[in-house]
Design a protein around this motif. Structure first.
Motif, PDB file in Angstrom:
ATOM      1  N   VAL A 177      31.077   0.258  39.050  1.00 24.15           N
ATOM      2  CA  VAL A 177      30.144   1.179  39.706  1.00 24.15           C
ATOM      3  C   VAL A 177      30.297   1.115  41.217  1.00 24.15           C
ATOM      4  CG1 VAL A 177      27.711   1.644  40.116  1.00 24.15           C
ATOM      5  CG2 VAL A 177      28.507   1.169  37.837  1.00 24.15           C
ATOM      6  N   GLY A 178      30.401  -0.114  41.741  1.00 18.64           N
ATOM      7  CA  GLY A 178      30.502  -0.251  43.198  1.00 18.64           C
ATOM      8  C   GLY A 178      31.715   0.480  43.748  1.00 18.64           C
ATOM      9  N   SER A 179      32.899   0.223  43.121  1.00 19.33           N
ATOM     10  CA  SER A 179      34.101   0.852  43.674  1.00 19.33           C
ATOM     11  C   SER A 179      34.099   2.349  43.421  1.00 19.33           C
ATOM     12  CB  SER A 179      35.356   0.195  43.105  1.00 19.33           C
ATOM     13  OG  SER A 179      35.237   0.100  41.721  1.00 19.33           O
ATOM     14  N   SER A 180      33.594   2.802  42.253  1.00 19.23           N
ATOM     15  CA  SER A 180      33.604   4.255  42.027  1.00 19.23           C
ATOM     16  C   SER A 180      32.697   4.962  43.009  1.00 19.23           C
ATOM     17  CB  SER A 180      33.161   4.658  40.625  1.00 19.23           C
ATOM     18  OG  SER A 180      33.352   3.680  39.720  1.00 19.23           O
ATOM     19  N   LEU A 181      31.533   4.349  43.268  1.00 21.19           N
ATOM     20  CA  LEU A 181      30.592   5.022  44.172  1.00 21.19           C
ATOM     21  C   LEU A 181      31.186   5.127  45.576  1.00 21.19           C
ATOM     22  CD1 LEU A 181      27.818   6.121  43.490  1.00 21.19           C
ATOM     23  CD2 LEU A 181      26.869   4.264  44.811  1.00 21.19           C
ATOM     24  N   PHE A 182      31.870   4.049  45.981  1.00 18.06           N
ATOM     25  CA  PHE A 182      32.538   4.078  47.280  1.00 18.06           C
ATOM     26  C   PHE A 182      33.598   5.183  47.306  1.00 18.06           C
ATOM     27  CE2 PHE A 182      36.098   2.446  49.917  1.00 18.06           C
ATOM     28  CZ  PHE A 182      35.462   2.513  51.146  1.00 18.06           C
ATOM     29  N   LEU A 183      34.349   5.310  46.207  1.00 20.71           N
ATOM     30  CA  LEU A 183      35.398   6.333  46.147  1.00 20.71           C
ATOM     31  C   LEU A 183      34.793   7.728  46.140  1.00 20.71           C
ATOM     32  CD1 LEU A 183      37.916   4.800  43.620  1.00 20.71           C
ATOM     33  CD2 LEU A 183      38.274   5.266  46.024  1.00 20.71           C
ATOM     34  N   VAL A 184      33.688   7.892  45.417  1.00 22.43           N
ATOM     35  CA  VAL A 184      33.034   9.203  45.379  1.00 22.43           C
ATOM     36  C   VAL A 184      32.604   9.591  46.783  1.00 22.43           C
ATOM     37  CG1 VAL A 184      30.952  10.405  44.634  1.00 22.43           C
ATOM     38  CG2 VAL A 184      32.247   9.077  42.996  1.00 22.43           C
ATOM     39  N   PHE A 185      32.006   8.621  47.484  1.00 22.23           N
ATOM     40  CA  PHE A 185      31.535   8.933  48.831  1.00 22.23           C
ATOM     41  C   PHE A 185      32.695   9.291  49.741  1.00 22.23           C
ATOM     42  CE2 PHE A 185      30.358   7.971  53.150  1.00 22.23           C
ATOM     43  CZ  PHE A 185      29.147   8.633  53.246  1.00 22.23           C
ATOM     44  N   SER A 186      33.773   8.481  49.666  1.00 25.46           N
ATOM     45  CA  SER A 186      34.877   8.766  50.581  1.00 25.46           C
ATOM     46  C   SER A 186      35.545  10.085  50.207  1.00 25.46           C
ATOM     47  CB  SER A 186      35.877   7.618  50.624  1.00 25.46           C
ATOM     48  OG  SER A 186      36.464   7.438  49.376  1.00 25.46           O
ATOM     49  N   PHE A 223      29.478  -0.793  51.958  1.00 22.80           N
ATOM     50  CA  PHE A 223      30.739  -0.198  52.430  1.00 22.80           C
ATOM     51  C   PHE A 223      30.521   1.220  52.932  1.00 22.80           C
ATOM     52  CE2 PHE A 223      32.142  -3.611  49.669  1.00 22.80           C
ATOM     53  CZ  PHE A 223      33.059  -4.231  50.495  1.00 22.80           C
ATOM     54  N   ILE A 224      29.604   1.945  52.267  1.00 21.05           N
ATOM     55  CA  ILE A 224      29.309   3.303  52.721  1.00 21.05           C
ATOM     56  C   ILE A 224      28.680   3.256  54.113  1.00 21.05           C
ATOM     57  CG2 ILE A 224      27.827   5.294  52.272  1.00 21.05           C
ATOM     58  CD1 ILE A 224      28.363   4.811  49.294  1.00 21.05           C
ATOM     59  N   LEU A 225      27.825   2.267  54.322  1.00 20.75           N
ATOM     60  CA  LEU A 225      27.204   2.100  55.645  1.00 20.75           C
ATOM     61  C   LEU A 225      28.269   1.841  56.705  1.00 20.75           C
ATOM     62  CD1 LEU A 225      24.543   1.887  57.158  1.00 20.75           C
ATOM     63  CD2 LEU A 225      24.501  -0.534  56.643  1.00 20.75           C
ATOM     64  N   LEU A 226      29.243   0.985  56.340  1.00 20.02           N
ATOM     65  CA  LEU A 226      30.356   0.727  57.264  1.00 20.02           C
ATOM     66  C   LEU A 226      31.085   2.017  57.596  1.00 20.02           C
ATOM     67  CD1 LEU A 226      32.242  -2.486  56.132  1.00 20.02           C
ATOM     68  CD2 LEU A 226      31.158  -2.047  58.333  1.00 20.02           C
ATOM     69  N   MET A 227      31.303   2.844  56.562  1.00 16.02           N
ATOM     70  CA  MET A 227      32.040   4.081  56.783  1.00 16.02           C
ATOM     71  C   MET A 227      31.246   5.028  57.672  1.00 16.02           C
ATOM     72  SD  MET A 227      33.638   6.678  54.011  1.00 16.02           S
ATOM     73  CE  MET A 227      35.120   5.847  53.568  1.00 16.02           C
ATOM     74  N   LEU A 228      29.935   5.085  57.451  1.00 15.83           N
ATOM     75  CA  LEU A 228      29.100   5.980  58.248  1.00 15.83           C
ATOM     76  C   LEU A 228      29.064   5.526  59.704  1.00 15.83           C
ATOM     77  CD1 LEU A 228      26.057   6.636  55.917  1.00 15.83           C
ATOM     78  CD2 LEU A 228      27.741   8.294  56.690  1.00 15.83           C
ATOM     79  N   ALA A 229      28.927   4.198  59.903  1.00 18.75           N
ATOM     80  CA  ALA A 229      28.728   3.706  61.260  1.00 18.75           C
ATOM     81  C   ALA A 229      30.032   3.639  62.040  1.00 18.75           C
ATOM     82  CB  ALA A 229      28.062   2.335  61.211  1.00 18.75           C
ATOM     83  N   HIS A 230      31.110   3.176  61.392  1.00 17.11           N
ATOM     84  CA  HIS A 230      32.358   2.922  62.122  1.00 17.11           C
ATOM     85  C   HIS A 230      33.444   3.954  61.863  1.00 17.11           C
ATOM     86  CE1 HIS A 230      31.361  -1.064  63.669  1.00 17.11           C
ATOM     87  NE2 HIS A 230      30.731  -1.262  62.538  1.00 17.11           N
ATOM     88  N   GLY A 231      33.244   4.821  60.890  1.00 17.43           N
ATOM     89  CA  GLY A 231      34.331   5.730  60.525  1.00 17.43           C
ATOM     90  C   GLY A 231      35.152   5.151  59.396  1.00 17.43           C
ATOM     91  N   LYS A 232      36.040   5.966  58.852  1.00 17.03           N
ATOM     92  CA  LYS A 232      36.675   5.544  57.601  1.00 17.03           C
ATOM     93  C   LYS A 232      37.710   4.435  57.805  1.00 17.03           C
ATOM     94  CE  LYS A 232      40.075   9.338  56.975  1.00 17.03           C
ATOM     95  NZ  LYS A 232      41.167   8.892  57.777  1.00 17.03           N
TER      96      LYS A 232
END
Lengths: 489, 151
Positions: free
Chosen positions: B123-132, B48-57
């Motif tokens: 862990v997956g959702s928290s890490l995504f939230l931390v990144f965003s 999901f972080i990759l998606l955010m980096l490549a396509h935007g939030k």
């Protein structure tokens, strides 16, 4: 009988429920911490008689110590968990009115996590588990310090984060060394083997652990973060940080030195450090013009006094130290809570801006005065028997050095009296030039303050109510073999 | 055009599915091979972080909204505690009371597999939230800095 695991599991579960409840109704979510703390309070009180007759050891996972993590619910643990639940309950009541702006759901989640971390630290019997709960406590307090998101808050939170993270790193290194030395992380199991270990690596591990925990316990010279963090946090959080967080750090230091390492040679060093912390704290507090910074420095002084009392390591002085800890938690929480609304109404943290508050908010000012008198050690408040016990315990031993240190402690108390009376004078006897209209704190905040006022007076008048618990707590620290025997059976 | 170049976007679209599947594998086989809930959760979050980096939030949030991530975050932690609490029925918190199954099979080792899944969600959702949160915070503080300069 209820399992002591519930003291950790229920608040932790509720902490994770807060965001879910907050999605449905934000107003409802703020009651969750109240419920959780009330639950912990009831369970702690229920466990108290059983714990006093025999400490409860709970194995997790059912393997038996030293193979599984265990909780050790002795008199010290239950005393702390009671204090945490009590202070947490009162402060969460206060926060119902006080925390009305900003990301409130997150506040309540983190607040509960902070209390869970604190409860976990005082109940666990495993060094690494202690580290984990300690991190939960620290990380939630870093965030809560920056709750308002203003420049001061973020700056002091980053300061706190850097020093706290350094402390945690040292702590973790020390724990790693211990594991390398003994191949176990169970406190009792380490304690059994500590006597026959190579002294130098053991000393290095102890030094790392004590320094790491000392950052959170605000022992001089590791306390640079405290005045900033405690003064720029919201007042409800300052109350919890001063009343609970540093005490829990102190507990961890004491548990390590007394039970795990049994390092009696370390105690005289801690005694000096305690007196030094006390004097530095009180002198700095005297120089402050900002009320919350003054209270924060006064916390450093109080911690110094408690360390001094516990490091004398006689049954009487440790009882006095724990008594002082109880009275400090109650009084300092009360002071921060009362100061919170006085600051809110006057719009400034300057002591001079509190002029005339005795007329404008008489009940809050009265609560503040009770907290201040108790902290200084006037009868009939809780601070009086505690300071009396400490001095009696210290002088009972008789040495000239101890008498000198007691003199310094009394000097610290005089300084403490001076700056608190200055504030009381400003609040009650100086006429403010501004408004004179009554603007009392909200009812729920007053209720929470007066619960503390009542407790301070009741404990001050009937110290025998809690002396029994404190005495057994003192003997738990002093009789190490008993702790080991209970865990390893 | 928001996000990175067309090349990055195309490759991202191609690999994201595989990353999620690999993460799920690491989670589900955590009790048999190296890995587990934490590692697998991190890998899934990376997709999901990759998606955010490549396509935007916006694109990333359309796959996993912030609210859904918050729910999964809390639900994962609660599930973990609940599973641990099942052990109390046999006497101890976290006691492995579930059926052990046949060794080296997927359905073995009792409560370890459900615990791994719960941890993966947490862990997956928290890490995504931390990144965003970091991404949003950085943009916000950058804007504040520029406004300070102009003022």
């Amino acid at each position: 009988m209820v399992s002591p695991v519930l003291l950790i599991v229920i608040p932790l579960g509720l902490a994770f429920c807060v965001p879910l409840i907050g999605m449905v109704s934000k107003r409802f979510a703020r009651f969750v911490p109240v419920v959780a703390c009330l639950f912990n309070l009831v369970v702690s009180v229920q466990l108290l008689p059983a714990v006093l007759s025999k400490p409860i050891v709970v194995d997790l996972g059912g393997f038996g110590a030293p193979f599984s993590i265990n909780l050790f619910v002795g008199p010290v643990g239950i005393l702390f968990s009671l204090l945490i639940a009590l202070a947490g309950f009162v402060v969460s009541l206060y926060a119902l009115a006080y925390i009305d702006k900003g990301p409130t759901t997150r506040y309540h989640t983190l607040y509960l996590l902070l209390l869970v971390g604190a409860t976990g630290v005082v109940l666990t019997g495993d060094v690494f588990n202690l580290f984990v709960f300690f991190e939960i406590l620290c990380i939630s307090s870093y965030v809560l310090v920056a709750y308002r998101g203003d420049k001061d808050g973020v700056e002091s939170a980053v300061k706190y984060l850097i020093q706290g993270a350094l402390g945690s790193a040292l702590l973790l290194t020390g724990i790693g060394l211990l594991y390398g030395l003994f191949g176990t992380l169970n406190m009792a199991h380490i304690a059994v083997q500590a006597g026959s270990a190579d002294p130098i690596p053991l000393f290095v591990a102890m030094a790392l652990i004590v320094v790491g925990l000392g950052v959170e316990a605000a022992i001089f010279p590791l306390n640079a973060w405290l005045p900033d963090a405690h003064s720029s946090a919201p007042s409800s959080i300052s109350a919890i940080l001063s009343g609970i967080a540093i005490e829990v750090g102190l507990y961890a230091v004491v548990r390590m030195v007394f039970t795990v390492f049994g390092a009696s040679s370390m105690l005289s060093f801690l005694m000096f450090l305690g007196v030094l912390t006390l004097l530095v704290g009180e002198l700095c507090a005297f120089a402050q013009s900002n009320i919350k910074r003054m209270l924060a420095y006064s916390s450093i002084g109080q911690i110094g006094l408690i360390i001094f009392a516990i490091a004398i390591a006689t049954s009487g002085s440790i009882t006095g130290g724990f008594f002082q800890l109880v009275s400090h938690t109650l009084s300092k929480a009360l002071l921060f809570l009362a100061a919170g609304y006085m600051i809110y109404r006057s719009g400034s943290m300057d002591i001079s801006s509190l002029e005339g508050m005795g007329k404008r908010m008489p009940l809050t000012a009265f609560a503040f005065a009770v907290g201040a008198f108790s902290l200084v050690g006037l009868p009939p408040f809780a601070g009086f028997p505690s300071k009396l016990l400490i001095i009696r315990g210290a002088l009972a031993d008789g040495g000239a050095l101890l008498a000198l240190l007691v003199g310094l402690v009394l000097l610290g108390t005089v300084i403490e009296g001076a700056y608190f009376f200055r504030v009381i004078q400003t609040v009650f006897f100086k006429k403010g030039d501004g408004e004179t209209a009554r603007c009392e704190a909200p009812a729920i905040a007053l209720v929470s303050m007066f619960v503390l006022v009542a407790l301070i007076i009741v404990i001050g008048v009937y110290p025998s109510l809690i002396i029994g618990v404190l005495n057994s707590a003192a003997s738990e620290l002093l009789v190490r073999a008993d702790y080991i025997g209970r865990v390893l059976g | 055009m928001k996000g990175m170049t067309l090349i990055v976007k195309t490759i991202t679209d191609f690999v994201v599915g595989f990353i999620v599947v690999f993460g799920a594998y690491i989670v589900l086989y955590g009790h048999l091979t190296p890995g587990g809930g934490f590692a697998g959760g991190v890998i899934i979050a990376c997709a999901f972080i990759l998606l955010m980096l490549a396509h935007g939030k916006d694109v990333a949030y359309s796959k996993l909204s912030e609210k859904a991530a918050h729910v999964l975050d809390s639900a994962g932690a609660l599930a973990f505690l609940l599973i641990g609490w099942f052990g109390v029925t046999a006497g101890f918190f976290f006691m492995n009371t579930f059926g052990r199954g046949e060794a080296f099979r997927l359905l073995s080792s009792g409560m370890i597999l459900p615990l791994n899944i719960a941890i993966a969600f947490k862990v997956g959702s928290s890490l995504f939230l931390v990144f965003s949160a970091l991404a949003v915070f950085r943009r916000r503080s950058f804007r504040a800095m520029i406004e300070d300069e102009l003022a």
